[in-house]
Structures are given as structure tokens and as C-alpha cells.
Enzyme design. Sequence first.
Site, PDB file in Angstrom:
ATOM      1  CD  GLN A  49      -2.598   1.620   0.291  1.00  0.00           C
ATOM      2  OE1 GLN A  49      -2.302   2.537  -0.489  1.00  0.00           O
ATOM      3  NE2 GLN A  49      -3.685   0.878   0.137  1.00  0.00           N
ATOM      4  NE  ARG A  51      -4.833   5.385  -0.455  1.00  0.00           N
ATOM      5  CZ  ARG A  51      -6.126   5.311  -0.210  1.00  0.00           C
ATOM      6  NH1 ARG A  51      -6.802   6.384   0.078  1.00  0.00           N
ATOM      7  NH2 ARG A  51      -6.756   4.166  -0.234  1.00  0.00           N
ATOM      8  CB  SER A  65     -21.714   5.732   1.861  1.00  0.00           C
ATOM      9  OG  SER A  65     -22.204   5.096   0.700  1.00  0.00           O
ATOM     10  N   GLY A  70     -24.994  -0.297   2.578  1.00  0.00           N
ATOM     11  CA  GLY A  70     -24.232  -1.536   2.550  1.00  0.00           C
ATOM     12  C   GLY A  70     -22.988  -1.390   1.692  1.00  0.00           C
ATOM     13  CD  GLN A  73     -15.257  -1.916  -6.283  1.00  0.00           C
ATOM     14  OE1 GLN A  73     -15.514  -0.733  -6.205  1.00  0.00           O
ATOM     15  NE2 GLN A  73     -14.240  -2.391  -6.985  1.00  0.00           N
ATOM     16  CD  GLU A  90      -5.544   0.186   4.197  1.00  0.00           C
ATOM     17  OE1 GLU A  90      -5.531   0.388   5.427  1.00  0.00           O
ATOM     18  OE2 GLU A  90      -5.068  -0.826   3.656  1.00  0.00           O
ATOM     19  CD  GLU A 123      -8.126   0.439  -4.619  1.00  0.00           C
ATOM     20  OE1 GLU A 123      -9.276   0.244  -4.206  1.00  0.00           O
ATOM     21  OE2 GLU A 123      -7.113   0.165  -3.964  1.00  0.00           O
ATOM     22  CG  ASN A 124      -3.924   4.007  -3.808  1.00  0.00           C
ATOM     23  OD1 ASN A 124      -4.660   4.528  -2.978  1.00  0.00           O
ATOM     24  ND2 ASN A 124      -3.346   2.841  -3.610  1.00  0.00           N
ATOM     25  NE  ARG A 127     -11.303   3.983  -5.129  1.00  0.00           N
ATOM     26  CZ  ARG A 127     -11.372   2.875  -5.849  1.00  0.00           C
ATOM     27  NH1 ARG A 127     -10.342   2.518  -6.593  1.00  0.00           N
ATOM     28  NH2 ARG A 127     -12.444   2.115  -5.833  1.00  0.00           N
TER      29      ARG A 127
END
Length: 296
Positions: A49, A51, A65, A70, A73, A90, A123-124, A127
Amino acid sequence: MARQALGKGLGALIKKTEKRNTETATEEMVDEGRVIVAKPDQILASPFQPRRHFNEEQIRELADSIRERGLIQPLIVRKIDDKYELIAGERRLRAIRSLGLDEVRIVVKDATDLEVAELTLIENLQREDLTPLEEAEQYRLLQTRFGMSQEVIARHVGKSRAGIANMVRLLDLAEPVREMLETARISVGHAKVLLQLKEESAQITAATRVAENGLTVRQTEQLVKSLLNPELPKPVTTPKVLPAAYEQVCQQLSRDFGTKVNISLKGKNNGVIEIPYIGKDELIRILQIFGVNAPV
């Protein structure tokens, strides 16, 4: 646009879903992975990871949320002995733990260390959650641990090779200068210019002047040029004095855009907001924050 290559990252993990019943639970088959229910404390953090900093307010919003709707994903994990190691999700895992939930849906995926490192980075990047130094550290990890060339990394994450090289060079900054970059007191554009100064003391001195005086990247270039060539006339820099509220706005915008944002007052009620960038990749990144995806 080259950045579209990022779409092949996590999408390669989750494609179509089929369901089947077993004696122990209902499993959803997701290509080579399967969706099952696990306990949050069974899931280990990923050693890949990149971050280091997580926005606690965003975690709380995500938790709200999940409480209302629920977990849409599932988390993506791989099996490690009798535990699971996180590949992607994460923030979702942190939100779930903050809610004290007993169960969480996970996708179990077979993945090598290299695949985990790549997918976590992608992924990071998708985003836009990484700071410049976190991104640079992940590129260096792919180079040093897995022997990937900058050209291959660039192809996998949808960036130019020069862009990858410039990001990795940020790790050569003196530690105090890296701290200024991490806290958005200076921008990536400033940092790239400061790298011309090879002595740490010179870098720190110049970076401090940039941060304290609110210098633009162009002014920083002039400052560095004068330090490298002492015989040249030194640039005149006038300290920028802004009201405290304006300074707070600058700091917040700098964190949001990942580059030093300046507000220049032009009279009592007028002014200019400057968002500097260095290179096409940084311009594209800033435009995407505004929701602009037109080619440049």
C-alpha cells in the site's frame, strides 16, 4: 489518451459474476476469484500500500454510506495462510472497522507480489489519492524490487516514461524539502526546479524561501539560477502578505490539487488564483480534477 490504460487495472479483477450454493455459504464466482464473507480482523493490510495518509473525514463519509446502503463493491484480497491480505479497498476496510461490523464481503484472488503492487498502485492512481511522494515511492518499488523498467511501468499505468522518471527523481530531494512537498507548501513544479541544486543545504534554503515568499515556479527558476550562478543579479522577491483566511484557502487548494496554489490580490476586491503545472501529465491530472477529459 494514454491514461486510459489504467482502466485495465482493477477491471481485470472483477468482470462477470456467477452464483453457486455450497454447504457452508453462498459464493459468487468472479472469473478466477470468488466472493465470500469474512471477518474484518481476518484481513491483513497490504505491504504494498503506497498511501501513508488517509483522509479521516472521507473515511467517515464512506462509513456513513456503507451504514445506509451496505458495501456495494467487495474488498479484493488474496489468501495468506489462514488470513487474507488486502489488495484493494483500504478505505472501505477502515470504514467497515470503524462501524464495528462483524462481516465483510471479499473477493479472493490469486495474485503474485508484483500483481498486488501494480494493482494497488493503479487503484490509487485511478482515485488520485496518492501524494506525489507516495506515487514516486511506488514507482521506485516496482523498479528495485521487481526489476521493472520505467518504460514498462509507464505503459502499465498509462503515463509517459519521462513522467515516471520525473516523479522518481522527487525522492532525491532533501528530507526537509520532501516534507514541504508532502504538506503542499511547495508544488511538484517547484520541487522539480529545486532538484537542480545538488547540495542539500542549498535545496533547503531555496525551498524555504519559495514557501515563505509564495514564489511561483518561474520565480523559483530565477532563484535557482542565481544560486547556481552567484555572479548573476539576484532576483528581487517581495514577500506575499495575504490575510489569514486567504492563506487557509491557498493551503486547502494546494492539498486538493497536489500543487502550490497562489492567490494574488489585485486591489481591494479583485485578484487572481494561479494553479501552476509542469509538463503535460500534470496539466492532464489537474484538468481531470475539474472533470475535463478533453485531449491537450
